[in-house]
Scaffold this motif. Structure first.
Motif, PDB file in Angstrom:
ATOM      1  N   MET A  22      48.680  24.725  25.456  1.00 38.69           N
ATOM      2  CA  MET A  22      47.504  25.535  25.800  1.00 38.69           C
ATOM      3  C   MET A  22      47.443  25.638  27.324  1.00 38.69           C
ATOM      4  O   MET A  22      47.577  24.630  28.012  1.00 38.69           O
ATOM      5  CB  MET A  22      46.222  24.845  25.301  1.00 38.69           C
ATOM      6  N   LYS A  23      47.251  26.857  27.844  1.00 39.18           N
ATOM      7  CA  LYS A  23      47.169  27.002  29.307  1.00 39.18           C
ATOM      8  C   LYS A  23      45.806  27.569  29.682  1.00 39.18           C
ATOM      9  O   LYS A  23      45.336  28.538  29.073  1.00 39.18           O
ATOM     10  CB  LYS A  23      48.290  27.921  29.801  1.00 39.18           C
ATOM     11  N   PHE A  24      45.177  26.956  30.694  1.00 41.40           N
ATOM     12  CA  PHE A  24      43.868  27.428  31.146  1.00 41.40           C
ATOM     13  C   PHE A  24      43.962  27.856  32.606  1.00 41.40           C
ATOM     14  O   PHE A  24      44.420  27.098  33.460  1.00 41.40           O
ATOM     15  CB  PHE A  24      42.813  26.323  30.964  1.00 41.40           C
ATOM     16  N   GLY A  25      43.509  29.073  32.898  1.00 42.04           N
ATOM     17  CA  GLY A  25      43.600  29.645  34.244  1.00 42.04           C
ATOM     18  C   GLY A  25      42.468  29.196  35.150  1.00 42.04           C
ATOM     19  O   GLY A  25      41.601  28.397  34.762  1.00 42.04           O
ATOM     20  N   GLY A  26      42.476  29.714  36.374  1.00 44.37           N
ATOM     21  CA  GLY A  26      41.566  29.262  37.422  1.00 44.37           C
ATOM     22  C   GLY A  26      40.087  29.415  37.095  1.00 44.37           C
ATOM     23  O   GLY A  26      39.291  28.503  37.363  1.00 44.37           O
ATOM     24  N   THR A  27      39.701  30.534  36.506  1.00 45.04           N
ATOM     25  CA  THR A  27      38.270  30.730  36.210  1.00 45.04           C
ATOM     26  C   THR A  27      37.839  29.753  35.123  1.00 45.04           C
ATOM     27  O   THR A  27      36.716  29.242  35.142  1.00 45.04           O
ATOM     28  CB  THR A  27      38.002  32.177  35.750  1.00 45.04           C
ATOM     29  N   SER A  28      38.732  29.479  34.189  1.00 42.69           N
ATOM     30  CA  SER A  28      38.415  28.543  33.092  1.00 42.69           C
ATOM     31  C   SER A  28      38.249  27.117  33.609  1.00 42.69           C
ATOM     32  O   SER A  28      37.614  26.284  32.960  1.00 42.69           O
ATOM     33  CB  SER A  28      39.538  28.548  32.046  1.00 42.69           C
TER      34      SER A  28
ATOM     35  N   TYR B  41      44.870  30.772  27.707  1.00 46.85           N
ATOM     36  CA  TYR B  41      43.421  31.007  27.725  1.00 46.85           C
ATOM     37  C   TYR B  41      43.017  31.511  29.102  1.00 46.85           C
ATOM     38  O   TYR B  41      43.382  30.929  30.119  1.00 46.85           O
ATOM     39  CB  TYR B  41      42.668  29.700  27.440  1.00 46.85           C
ATOM     40  N   THR B  42      42.246  32.608  29.126  1.00 44.81           N
ATOM     41  CA  THR B  42      41.851  33.168  30.421  1.00 44.81           C
ATOM     42  C   THR B  42      40.409  33.661  30.364  1.00 44.81           C
ATOM     43  O   THR B  42      39.646  33.248  29.489  1.00 44.81           O
ATOM     44  CB  THR B  42      42.878  34.262  30.843  1.00 44.81           C
ATOM     45  N   ASP B  43      40.026  34.530  31.323  1.00 41.98           N
ATOM     46  CA  ASP B  43      38.627  34.968  31.379  1.00 41.98           C
ATOM     47  C   ASP B  43      38.400  36.306  30.688  1.00 41.98           C
ATOM     48  O   ASP B  43      37.326  36.888  30.784  1.00 41.98           O
ATOM     49  CB  ASP B  43      38.136  35.002  32.843  1.00 41.98           C
ATOM     50  N   VAL B  44      39.417  36.850  30.031  1.00 41.98           N
ATOM     51  CA  VAL B  44      39.245  38.017  29.146  1.00 41.98           C
ATOM     52  C   VAL B  44      39.844  37.597  27.793  1.00 41.98           C
ATOM     53  O   VAL B  44      40.642  36.676  27.739  1.00 41.98           O
ATOM     54  CB  VAL B  44      39.956  39.286  29.691  1.00 41.98           C
ATOM     55  N   ASP B  45      39.439  38.299  26.719  1.00 39.23           N
ATOM     56  CA  ASP B  45      39.855  37.791  25.409  1.00 39.23           C
ATOM     57  C   ASP B  45      41.119  38.444  24.869  1.00 39.23           C
ATOM     58  O   ASP B  45      41.300  38.543  23.671  1.00 39.23           O
ATOM     59  CB  ASP B  45      38.702  37.899  24.408  1.00 39.23           C
ATOM     60  N   GLY B  46      41.984  38.898  25.768  1.00 42.83           N
ATOM     61  CA  GLY B  46      43.256  39.446  25.323  1.00 42.83           C
ATOM     62  C   GLY B  46      43.810  40.419  26.345  1.00 42.83           C
ATOM     63  O   GLY B  46      43.252  40.582  27.434  1.00 42.83           O
ATOM     64  N   VAL B  47      44.914  41.055  25.960  1.00 44.32           N
ATOM     65  CA  VAL B  47      45.512  42.086  26.812  1.00 44.32           C
ATOM     66  C   VAL B  47      44.904  43.418  26.386  1.00 44.32           C
ATOM     67  O   VAL B  47      44.861  43.731  25.195  1.00 44.32           O
ATOM     68  CB  VAL B  47      47.049  42.118  26.640  1.00 44.32           C
ATOM     69  N   TYR B  48      44.424  44.158  27.355  1.00 46.49           N
ATOM     70  CA  TYR B  48      43.766  45.439  27.085  1.00 46.49           C
ATOM     71  C   TYR B  48      44.673  46.603  27.500  1.00 46.49           C
ATOM     72  O   TYR B  48      45.667  46.421  28.204  1.00 46.49           O
ATOM     73  CB  TYR B  48      42.434  45.512  27.850  1.00 46.49           C
ATOM     74  N   THR B  49      44.254  47.805  27.081  1.00 51.09           N
ATOM     75  CA  THR B  49      45.027  49.002  27.429  1.00 51.09           C
ATOM     76  C   THR B  49      45.074  49.217  28.945  1.00 51.09           C
ATOM     77  O   THR B  49      45.982  49.864  29.455  1.00 51.09           O
ATOM     78  CB  THR B  49      44.414  50.239  26.761  1.00 51.09           C
TER      79      THR B  49
ATOM     80  N   PRO C 182      40.172  45.620  31.896  1.00 49.90           N
ATOM     81  CA  PRO C 182      38.821  45.905  31.396  1.00 49.90           C
ATOM     82  C   PRO C 182      37.754  45.807  32.483  1.00 49.90           C
ATOM     83  O   PRO C 182      36.634  46.274  32.291  1.00 49.90           O
ATOM     84  CB  PRO C 182      38.603  44.850  30.309  1.00 49.90           C
ATOM     85  N   ARG C 183      38.119  45.217  33.625  1.00 54.33           N
ATOM     86  CA  ARG C 183      37.146  45.165  34.727  1.00 54.33           C
ATOM     87  C   ARG C 183      37.119  46.484  35.492  1.00 54.33           C
ATOM     88  O   ARG C 183      36.225  46.714  36.303  1.00 54.33           O
ATOM     89  CB  ARG C 183      37.485  44.020  35.680  1.00 54.33           C
ATOM     90  N   ILE C 184      38.118  47.338  35.285  1.00 59.86           N
ATOM     91  CA  ILE C 184      38.126  48.650  35.955  1.00 59.86           C
ATOM     92  C   ILE C 184      37.640  49.730  34.999  1.00 59.86           C
ATOM     93  O   ILE C 184      36.860  50.592  35.362  1.00 59.86           O
ATOM     94  CB  ILE C 184      39.554  49.001  36.450  1.00 59.86           C
TER      95      ILE C 184
ATOM     96  N   GLY D 100      51.695  45.483  37.688  1.00 54.82           N
ATOM     97  CA  GLY D 100      50.376  45.151  38.227  1.00 54.82           C
ATOM     98  C   GLY D 100      49.347  44.552  37.285  1.00 54.82           C
ATOM     99  O   GLY D 100      48.270  44.165  37.728  1.00 54.82           O
ATOM    100  N   SER D 101      49.627  44.443  35.959  1.00 55.61           N
ATOM    101  CA  SER D 101      48.641  43.810  35.063  1.00 55.61           C
ATOM    102  C   SER D 101      48.767  42.310  35.217  1.00 55.61           C
ATOM    103  O   SER D 101      49.627  41.679  34.616  1.00 55.61           O
ATOM    104  CB  SER D 101      48.927  44.160  33.602  1.00 55.61           C
ATOM    105  N   LYS D 102      47.889  41.726  36.024  1.00 54.20           N
ATOM    106  CA  LYS D 102      48.134  40.328  36.390  1.00 54.20           C
ATOM    107  C   LYS D 102      47.678  39.338  35.317  1.00 54.20           C
ATOM    108  O   LYS D 102      47.689  38.132  35.550  1.00 54.20           O
ATOM    109  CB  LYS D 102      47.473  40.013  37.729  1.00 54.20           C
TER     110      LYS D 102
END
Ligand code: ADP
Ligand code: ASP
Ligand code: MG
Length: 422
Positions: A6-12, A172-180, A183-185, A207-209
């Motif tokens: 399980m990997k947790f990113g910076g915001t998590s 695990y990150t701060d969005v619930d998946g990969v979006y088209t 999602p913040r834009i 660029g999809s980081k």
């Protein structure tokens, strides 16, 4: 029972409350009977802060010492998460990069993982202990600390998953998946239940980081199952890995799922490039090599290249893009070779943005690029450069038009989520 990384990113991992929540998610996975290893990032903003200290210390800092400094952010969070897990009654311990060890090459600040000694990790996981591993860091054969490049904890997680032969690597990150698209834009971005390795690789590289590019290529090569999920869930939510995230799958798996293929899977924007033009370059054999050879030797990656058709004077203009961070170095290098190359002027523009549309669906469809050019032209957006691959079309535009262009294309390719109110 499965073995899960399980990997947790910076915001998590940003602060006590968030780490406590992460600990509970991890505890639940173990309680479900799984063997668990966790890879963590530094707290959000911490790596930037540490990078700044290095810059303040010495503009021409030693990359080996930079690694010593920036790797420390992950040391803090791995120790803290082990403490939180222990407070919940779990057996847990941290394993720093040098303790595992995670062997890398010697390319400081952008090292590549070569091998992970997994025996002790596996033994620890089998004994019911949760292994907490700081992402982003490794060790050279000379026992120097290395880091894997920004966003590198994703790659650490995939590499650990491959080394311990995990059944899955959950990011695990701060969005619930990969979006088209981000999602913040674009509020109307849609979550993808599945995306192929190849598409994710292209999306990440343009660029999809949400995932570091290298983590995707490694997962593809090693056949690691990767899932992207949110860590921002309530305690009473169903087990985190049963929530719908995005699964990265092979082309064949996608076929088996018989999912309807969209023409375009996703759109990404990248503001990290700059454009350089050399005017009135002599149009003769070897000139392009004189321009790009030294840049390549200095590890500066050139991306888009345009050479105008020679007019009758036997001269041509050459335009290309390179990473913004390398612009000053690249310009100095070209200026120093002005006589060899024989150009007239050197012009640069760092207020540009690269917009890319990606999808395996375009292999079997003509007209994807034409649709992109028309949609942008209809809104008066000027295209400065173009590149294509089998599953991607990228255009360079003015940076100020980035968000607008992404929205226009998202709508043009029919990717917008249905309006909630409709
Ligand atoms: P972490 O700290 O967990 O590694 P990152 O900030 O590296 O998280 O990556 C997650 C971010 O990626 C999201 O907050 C989102 O803004 C961005 N992102 C960019 N493109 C996409 C996309 N296509 N789908 C989801 N997120 C995306
Ligand atoms: N902390 C590192 C960074 O900010 C690595 C990571 O979070 O993936 O780039
Ligand atoms: Mg990240």
């Amino acid at each position: 029972m499965a073995r899960i990384v399980m990997k947790f990113g910076g915001t998590s991992m940003a602060g006590t409350e968030r780490i406590r929540r992460v600990a509970r998610i991890v505890q639940r996975q173990q309680a479900a009977g799984h063997e668990v290893a966790v890879v963590v990032s530094a707290m959000a903003g911490e790596t930037d802060r540490l990078v700044n200290f290095c810059r303040e210390a010495n503009a021409l800092y030693d990359p080996a010492e930079y690694d010593v400094v920036v790797a420390s952010g992950e040391q803090v969070t791995s120790g803290l998460l082990a403490m939180h897990l222990q407070a919940l009654g779990c057996k847990a311990r941290s394993w720093l990069g040098w303790q595992v060890p995670i062997h890398t090459d010697g390319a400081h600040a952008k090292a590549r993982i070569q091998e992970i000694d997994s025996d002790r990790l596996i033994a620890s996981m089998r004994s019911g202990e949760i292994a907490v591993i700081p992402g982003f860091q490794g060790l050279t054969e000379n026992n120097r600390v290395t880091t894997l490049g920004r966003g590198g904890s994703d790659t650490s997680a995939v590499a650990v998953a491959a080394a311990v032969e995990a059944d899955r690597c959950d990011i695990y990150t701060d969005v619930d998946g990969v979006y088209t698209t981000d999602p913040r834009i674009v509020a109307k971005a849609r979550k993808l239940s599945h995306v192929t390795y190849e598409e994710m690789l292209e999306l990440a590289s343009v660029g999809s980081k949400v995932l570091q590019t290298r983590s995707v290529s490694l997962a593809m090569k090693e056949g690691v199952r990767v899932q992207v999920l949110s860590s921002f869930i309530d305690d009473d939510a169903p087990a985190a890995d049963t929530l719908p995230g995005t699964m990265i799958v092979s082309d064949e798996e996608l076929e088996e799922l018989e999912m309807e293929r969209q023409l375009i899977t996703g759109i990404a924007a990248d503001k990290n490039e700059a454009k350089v033009t050399l005017t009135r370059v002599p149009d003769k054999p070897g000139i392009v090599a004189t321009i790009f050879g030294p840049l390549a030797a200095a590890s500066i990656n050139v991306d888009m290249i345009i050479q105008n058709i020679s007019k009758d004077k036997g001269e041509t203009d050459v335009t290309f893009t390179l990473p913004r961070a390398d612009l000053a170095r690249g310009l100095a290098m070209l200026e120093a070779r002005k006589d060899d190359i024989g150009f007239n002027r050197l012009i640069s523009d760092s207020k540009v943005s690269k917009i890319s549309v990606v999808g395996v669906g375009m292999r079997s469809h003509a007209g994807v690029a034409a649709m992109m050019f028309k949609a942008l032209a209809d809104r008066g957006i000027n295209i400065l450069a173009i590149t294509t691959s089998e599953i991607k079309v990228s255009v360079l535009i003015d940076e100020d038009e980035t968000e607008l262009a992404v929205r226009i294309l998202h709508t043009a390719y029919g990717l917008d989520a249905a309006d909630e109110a409709a």
